[in-house]
Design a protein around this motif. Structure first.
Motif, short mmCIF file in Angstrom:
data_model
loop_
_atom_site.label_atom_id
_atom_site.label_comp_id
_atom_site.label_asym_id
_atom_site.label_seq_id
_atom_site.Cartn_x
_atom_site.Cartn_y
_atom_site.Cartn_z
N ALA A 1 -7.32 2.44 39.14
CA ALA A 1 -7.40 1.01 38.87
C ALA A 1 -6.22 0.32 39.55
O ALA A 1 -5.08 0.75 39.40
N LEU A 2 -6.52 -0.72 40.31
CA LEU A 2 -5.50 -1.47 41.05
C LEU A 2 -5.58 -2.94 40.68
O LEU A 2 -6.67 -3.46 40.41
N THR A 3 -4.44 -3.59 40.69
CA THR A 3 -4.41 -5.04 40.54
C THR A 3 -3.66 -5.61 41.73
O THR A 3 -2.81 -4.94 42.32
N GLY A 4 -3.98 -6.83 42.08
CA GLY A 4 -3.30 -7.47 43.20
C GLY A 4 -3.93 -8.81 43.53
O GLY A 4 -4.90 -9.23 42.89
N THR A 5 -3.39 -9.44 44.54
CA THR A 5 -3.88 -10.73 44.98
C THR A 5 -4.96 -10.52 46.03
O THR A 5 -4.73 -9.82 47.02
N LEU B 1 -3.25 -7.78 48.39
CA LEU B 1 -1.82 -7.85 48.69
C LEU B 1 -1.06 -7.73 47.37
O LEU B 1 -1.60 -8.04 46.31
N ASP B 2 0.18 -7.33 47.44
CA ASP B 2 1.01 -7.11 46.24
C ASP B 2 0.29 -6.21 45.24
O ASP B 2 0.27 -6.47 44.04
N ALA B 3 -0.33 -5.16 45.75
CA ALA B 3 -1.14 -4.27 44.92
C ALA B 3 -0.25 -3.39 44.05
O ALA B 3 0.83 -2.96 44.46
N ARG B 4 -0.74 -3.15 42.84
CA ARG B 4 -0.06 -2.28 41.90
C ARG B 4 -1.11 -1.37 41.26
O ARG B 4 -2.21 -1.82 40.95
N VAL C 1 -10.14 -16.08 46.82
CA VAL C 1 -9.06 -15.63 47.70
C VAL C 1 -7.76 -16.28 47.23
O VAL C 1 -7.71 -17.49 46.96
N GLY C 2 -6.73 -15.47 47.08
CA GLY C 2 -5.44 -15.95 46.60
C GLY C 2 -5.25 -15.79 45.10
O GLY C 2 -4.17 -16.05 44.57
N LYS C 3 -6.27 -15.34 44.40
CA LYS C 3 -6.20 -15.14 42.95
C LYS C 3 -5.92 -13.67 42.63
O LYS C 3 -6.20 -12.78 43.42
N GLU C 4 -5.40 -13.44 41.46
CA GLU C 4 -5.10 -12.08 40.97
C GLU C 4 -6.39 -11.46 40.43
O GLU C 4 -7.07 -12.06 39.60
N ILE C 5 -6.74 -10.26 40.92
CA ILE C 5 -7.92 -9.54 40.43
C ILE C 5 -7.55 -8.09 40.16
O ILE C 5 -6.51 -7.61 40.60
N ALA C 6 -8.42 -7.41 39.43
CA ALA C 6 -8.26 -5.98 39.17
C ALA C 6 -9.50 -5.27 39.70
O ALA C 6 -10.62 -5.75 39.53
N GLY D 1 -16.02 -1.27 50.02
CA GLY D 1 -16.92 -1.77 48.99
C GLY D 1 -17.73 -0.71 48.30
O GLY D 1 -18.06 -0.83 47.11
N SER D 2 -18.07 0.37 48.99
CA SER D 2 -18.91 1.41 48.40
C SER D 2 -18.18 2.27 47.36
O SER D 2 -18.83 3.00 46.62
N VAL D 3 -16.86 2.18 47.27
CA VAL D 3 -16.12 2.97 46.30
C VAL D 3 -15.69 2.15 45.08
O VAL D 3 -15.04 2.67 44.18
N VAL D 4 -16.09 0.89 45.03
CA VAL D 4 -15.72 0.02 43.91
C VAL D 4 -16.69 0.23 42.76
O VAL D 4 -17.90 0.21 42.94
N ARG D 5 -16.13 0.45 41.57
CA ARG D 5 -16.94 0.55 40.36
C ARG D 5 -17.02 -0.81 39.68
O ARG D 5 -18.10 -1.29 39.37
N TYR D 6 -15.88 -1.42 39.43
CA TYR D 6 -15.82 -2.72 38.76
C TYR D 6 -14.78 -3.60 39.44
O TYR D 6 -13.79 -3.10 39.96
N VAL D 7 -15.00 -4.90 39.35
CA VAL D 7 -14.00 -5.88 39.74
C VAL D 7 -13.83 -6.82 38.56
O VAL D 7 -14.81 -7.41 38.09
N GLN D 8 -12.61 -6.95 38.08
CA GLN D 8 -12.32 -7.87 36.98
C GLN D 8 -11.75 -9.14 37.57
O GLN D 8 -10.74 -9.10 38.29
#
Length: 93
Positions: A24-28, A41-44, A11-16, A64-71
Motif C-alpha cells: 500500500a502506497l500513499t502519495g500525490t 510523487l512524495d510516495a510513502r 492530479v495534485g491530490k493525495e491518494i492511496a 494499472g494492471s497491478v492495482v487492486r484499490y485506489v482510495q
C-alpha cells in the motif's frame, strides 16, 4: 474513459494505492494515462516494517494492471456527476 476523466481531475491530490501484492502506497497523484497507470510523487509505503525496501522511494510508477484499490479523497470526488455519467453509459449500452 469515465474513470480516466475522473482521475485526471485529481492530479495534485493525495491518494492511496493498494497493489495486488499487498503493498500500500500513499502519495500525490502526478499523472495517469488511459491504461490507468499511475505516477505518484512524495510516495510513502504504508507498512514500512513489512516493506523496508520501499522506504527510500520518493516517486513511483504503478502499472494499472497491478492495482487492486485506489482510495480517493471523498471531498474531491463529485459523486453525483459520476453517478449521472454511469447512468448515461448504461443507457447507451
Amino acid at each position: 474513459m469515465l474513470f480516466y476523466s475522473m482521475f485526471k481531475t485529481l492530479v495534485g491530490k493525495e491518494i492511496a494505492v493498494e497493489l495486488k501484492n499487498d503493498v500500500a502506497l500513499t502519495g500525490t497523484l502526478h499523472s495517469i494515462d488511459q491504461y490507468l497507470n499511475i505516477k505518484l510523487l512524495d510516495a510513502r509505503v504504508v507498512d514500512a516494517a513489512r516493506h523496508p525496501q520501499l522506504v527510500a522511494v520518493s516517486s513511483v510508477f504503478v502499472r494499472g494492471s497491478v492495482v487492486r484499490y485506489v482510495q480517493l479523497p471523498a471531498a474531491d470526488v463529485d459523486a453525483e456527476l459520476l453517478q449521472d455519467a454511469c447512468r448515461k453509459a448504461s443507457v447507451k449500452a
